[in-house]
Scaffold this motif. Structure first.
Motif, short mmCIF file in Angstrom:
data_model
loop_
_atom_site.label_atom_id
_atom_site.label_comp_id
_atom_site.label_asym_id
_atom_site.label_seq_id
_atom_site.Cartn_x
_atom_site.Cartn_y
_atom_site.Cartn_z
N THR A 132 0.82 -1.22 0.00
CA THR A 132 0.00 0.00 0.00
C THR A 132 0.85 1.26 0.00
O THR A 132 0.31 2.37 -0.05
CB THR A 132 -0.93 0.03 1.22
OG1 THR A 132 -0.15 0.15 2.42
CG2 THR A 132 -1.78 -1.23 1.29
N ARG A 133 2.17 1.11 0.07
CA ARG A 133 3.05 2.27 0.17
C ARG A 133 3.84 2.44 -1.12
O ARG A 133 4.37 1.48 -1.68
CB ARG A 133 4.03 2.11 1.34
CG ARG A 133 3.36 1.96 2.70
CD ARG A 133 4.38 2.03 3.83
NE ARG A 133 5.44 1.03 3.73
CZ ARG A 133 5.42 -0.16 4.31
NH1 ARG A 133 4.35 -0.55 5.00
NH2 ARG A 133 6.44 -1.00 4.18
N ASP A 134 3.93 3.68 -1.58
CA ASP A 134 4.79 3.99 -2.72
C ASP A 134 6.25 3.95 -2.28
O ASP A 134 6.58 4.02 -1.09
CB ASP A 134 4.48 5.38 -3.28
CG ASP A 134 3.19 5.41 -4.08
OD1 ASP A 134 2.73 4.33 -4.49
OD2 ASP A 134 2.65 6.51 -4.27
N ARG A 180 8.71 -6.07 -5.33
CA ARG A 180 9.44 -5.14 -6.19
C ARG A 180 8.57 -3.92 -6.46
O ARG A 180 7.43 -4.03 -6.94
CB ARG A 180 9.82 -5.81 -7.50
CG ARG A 180 10.50 -4.85 -8.49
CD ARG A 180 10.96 -5.56 -9.74
NE ARG A 180 11.35 -4.65 -10.79
CZ ARG A 180 12.52 -3.99 -10.84
NH1 ARG A 180 13.41 -4.19 -9.90
NH2 ARG A 180 12.80 -3.18 -11.86
N ARG A 181 9.09 -2.77 -6.14
CA ARG A 181 8.38 -1.51 -6.39
C ARG A 181 9.31 -0.58 -7.15
O ARG A 181 10.39 -0.25 -6.66
CB ARG A 181 7.93 -0.86 -5.07
CG ARG A 181 6.87 -1.64 -4.32
CD ARG A 181 6.63 -1.06 -2.93
NE ARG A 181 7.83 -1.19 -2.11
CZ ARG A 181 7.98 -0.61 -0.91
NH1 ARG A 181 7.00 0.14 -0.43
NH2 ARG A 181 9.08 -0.78 -0.22
N GLU A 182 8.89 -0.18 -8.32
CA GLU A 182 9.67 0.80 -9.06
C GLU A 182 9.57 2.16 -8.36
O GLU A 182 8.60 2.44 -7.65
CB GLU A 182 9.14 0.92 -10.49
CG GLU A 182 9.31 -0.35 -11.31
CD GLU A 182 8.75 -0.19 -12.71
OE1 GLU A 182 7.73 0.52 -12.86
OE2 GLU A 182 9.33 -0.77 -13.65
N ALA A 183 10.59 2.97 -8.55
CA ALA A 183 10.60 4.29 -7.93
C ALA A 183 9.52 5.16 -8.56
O ALA A 183 9.53 5.41 -9.77
CB ALA A 183 11.97 4.95 -8.10
N ALA A 184 8.59 5.61 -7.74
CA ALA A 184 7.54 6.51 -8.21
C ALA A 184 8.04 7.94 -8.28
O ALA A 184 7.54 8.76 -9.07
CB ALA A 184 6.33 6.43 -7.29
N GLY A 195 3.95 9.23 4.81
CA GLY A 195 4.57 8.09 5.47
C GLY A 195 4.89 6.93 4.56
O GLY A 195 4.95 5.78 5.02
N HIS A 196 5.12 7.19 3.27
CA HIS A 196 5.50 6.11 2.36
C HIS A 196 6.97 5.74 2.56
O HIS A 196 7.62 6.22 3.48
CB HIS A 196 5.21 6.53 0.92
CG HIS A 196 3.75 6.66 0.61
ND1 HIS A 196 2.86 5.62 0.76
CD2 HIS A 196 3.00 7.72 0.18
CE1 HIS A 196 1.65 6.01 0.42
NE2 HIS A 196 1.70 7.29 0.08
N ASP A 197 7.48 4.88 1.71
CA ASP A 197 8.85 4.39 1.84
C ASP A 197 9.79 5.15 0.91
O ASP A 197 9.42 5.46 -0.23
CB ASP A 197 8.92 2.90 1.48
CG ASP A 197 8.20 2.01 2.49
OD1 ASP A 197 7.85 2.50 3.58
OD2 ASP A 197 8.00 0.82 2.18
N TRP A 198 11.00 5.39 1.40
CA TRP A 198 12.03 5.95 0.52
C TRP A 198 13.40 5.52 1.00
O TRP A 198 13.61 5.24 2.18
CB TRP A 198 11.95 7.48 0.45
CG TRP A 198 12.39 8.19 1.70
CD1 TRP A 198 13.65 8.63 2.00
CD2 TRP A 198 11.58 8.54 2.83
NE1 TRP A 198 13.67 9.23 3.24
CE2 TRP A 198 12.41 9.20 3.76
CE3 TRP A 198 10.23 8.39 3.12
CZ2 TRP A 198 11.94 9.68 4.98
CZ3 TRP A 198 9.75 8.85 4.34
CH2 TRP A 198 10.60 9.49 5.25
N TRP A 199 14.30 5.40 0.04
CA TRP A 199 15.71 5.11 0.35
C TRP A 199 16.50 6.39 0.09
O TRP A 199 16.48 6.94 -1.02
CB TRP A 199 16.25 3.98 -0.52
CG TRP A 199 17.58 3.49 -0.03
CD1 TRP A 199 18.78 4.15 -0.08
CD2 TRP A 199 17.83 2.27 0.66
NE1 TRP A 199 19.77 3.40 0.51
CE2 TRP A 199 19.21 2.22 0.97
CE3 TRP A 199 17.03 1.18 1.02
CZ2 TRP A 199 19.81 1.16 1.64
CZ3 TRP A 199 17.63 0.11 1.68
CH2 TRP A 199 19.00 0.11 1.98
#
Length: 410
Positions: free
Chosen positions: A27-29, A86-90, A291-295
């Protein structure tokens, strides 16, 4: 020098994440932030993790893109080993520092590393910050060809004496030229402004707003100057060389900005950010607030994945040593408990328009909404529709709104 990193738990050398990050991941980008920690000069007000050439202790800017690519590859392995889908970078965002002190080919190389490791979603927002004196048309065209979609110029002010106090080096008359170049290259444009600089009058601020609006940007940010401990500006204020920013004047400046930007066709979507329609809001920053995910890649960069937050060693030399040794550059990390995550969610979502849903609040917070409406801090019509939307007064007193929405135990 920039402020110290937070105190927290040690980070594992392999960067591995706990199984808890899997919960709700679909559910998180996912976004990527790439920190470029280089500046030509250090501005007196700046507390960011940046370094001039004299402060690099033998490290070279020309090596940085390859070092960042190593961390990108590490990040892809860590997320895969955690079992995350696997989630591509939005969104991809180059910040600093001054990313555009590096050759355009270096930024493209770093972006290519992201594309190779994670993939980049179709229609992704890809932004770089830039100083107005650090790019030309060819530079911006190179970024556009590589897939960049947006550039955010650090305008700060259109008034020479304000820029001088901030120790910004660009000529305000260059702003129309770099905006024109960005348009010719096919990039969306954001302008960043700062208000409340010592010696800046309300008329000075009006002049800066008029100059920014005249460029017809897609997006505009306006941040109140914060005097950070340890900066040159803080020392100047302590010695009485310049005046402390005035809270009442800053409030007047914010209200003026909101009126002028609204009249010019901008819509506020976060306390300090306005856009020409929702399609031009910064999706990368919205992901932070939601509150999504990021590196976060680079010295001092912060990351967040599934309630686990970590930050990298700060100095480029220490960062290079870590990544070249095959280790995670993380200096520390923390796993947020449920209460902390709930508190941060209220703090962040209340700042964005229609971000905080009343039904998601606990009973005590819901009972506080009527009082917030009565005090002119929350829009009553929006509350009837089920959302907390701050009024202009509420945006000026956003911290007070948050305190009333949190249980006393928080």
């Amino acid at each position: 020098m920039p402020s110290a990193l937070p105190l927290a738990d040690p980070a594992p050398l392999d960067g591995l994440l706990p199984a808890s990050v899997l919960e709700g991941a679909s559910t998180r980008d996912f976004g990527v932030y790439l920190h470029v920690p280089f500046c030509r000069v250090r501005c007196g007000y700046c507390d960011f993790n940046t370094y001039t050439a004299e402060e690099l202790r033998g490290t070279k800017r020309s090596d940085y893109a390859s070092q960042a690519a190593i961390e990108v590859e590490l990040g892809a392995r860590v997320l895969e080993q955690a079992g995350l889908p696997r989630r591509e970078a939005a969104t991809v965002f180059f910040g600093g520092g001054t990313p555009t002190l590096l050759p355009a080919s270096d930024l493209v190389s770093m972006f290519d590393a992201v594309r190779s490791a994670w993939g980049v979603a179709e229609g992704a927002e890809v932004t770089t910050e830039a100083n107005p004196d650090s790019v030309d048309l060819d530079y911006l065209r190179t970024l556009k060809r590589a897939g960049f979609t947006r550039v955010s110029f650090g305008m700060q002010s259109a008034v020479p004496h304000v820029l001088a106090t901030l120790e910004r080096t660009h000529d305000p008359e260059r702003i129309p030229l770099v905006v024109q170049w960005a348009r010719e290259a096919g990039l969306d444009v954001s302008l960043d402004l700062i208000y409340g600089t010592p010696g800046e009058s309300l008329d000075d601020w009006r002049r800066s707003l008029e100059h920014a609006i005249a460029q017809n940007p897609d997006h505009l940010s306006a941040y109140a100057l914060i005097v950070e401990d340890g900066t040159k500006l803080a020392r100047q204020i302590r010695r009485g060389e310049v005046s402390q920013p005035d809270d009442d004047l800053e409030a007047d400046m914010y209200e003026l900005a909101d009126r002028m930007l609204t009249d010019a066709g901008f819509e506020w979507y976060e306390v300090s950010n306005w856009a020409r329609g929702a399609e031009h809001a910064s999706r990368h920053n919205l992901a932070y607030w939601r509150g999504h995910d990021w590196w976060g890649v680079g010295p001092g960069a912060h990351s967040h994945v599934g309630g686990v937050r970590w930050w990298n060693v700060k100095h480029p030399a220490a960062y290079a040593d870590r990544v070249l040794a095959g280790h995670s550059p993380a200096a520390g990390r923390e796993t947020l408990d449920a209460q902390t995550r709930r508190t941060e969610s209220i703090l962040l979502l209340s700042r964005i328009r229609d971000g905080l849903v009343i039904a998601d609040l606990d009973a005590g917070a819901r009972s506080a909404v009527a009082g917030l409406i009565a005090d002119g801090l929350v829009d009553g019509a929006a509350a009837v529709r089920g959302s907390i939307v701050l009024t202009v007064r509420g945006r000026l007193l956003a911290d007070a709104v948050v305190r009333r929405l949190l249980p006393e135990s928080d």
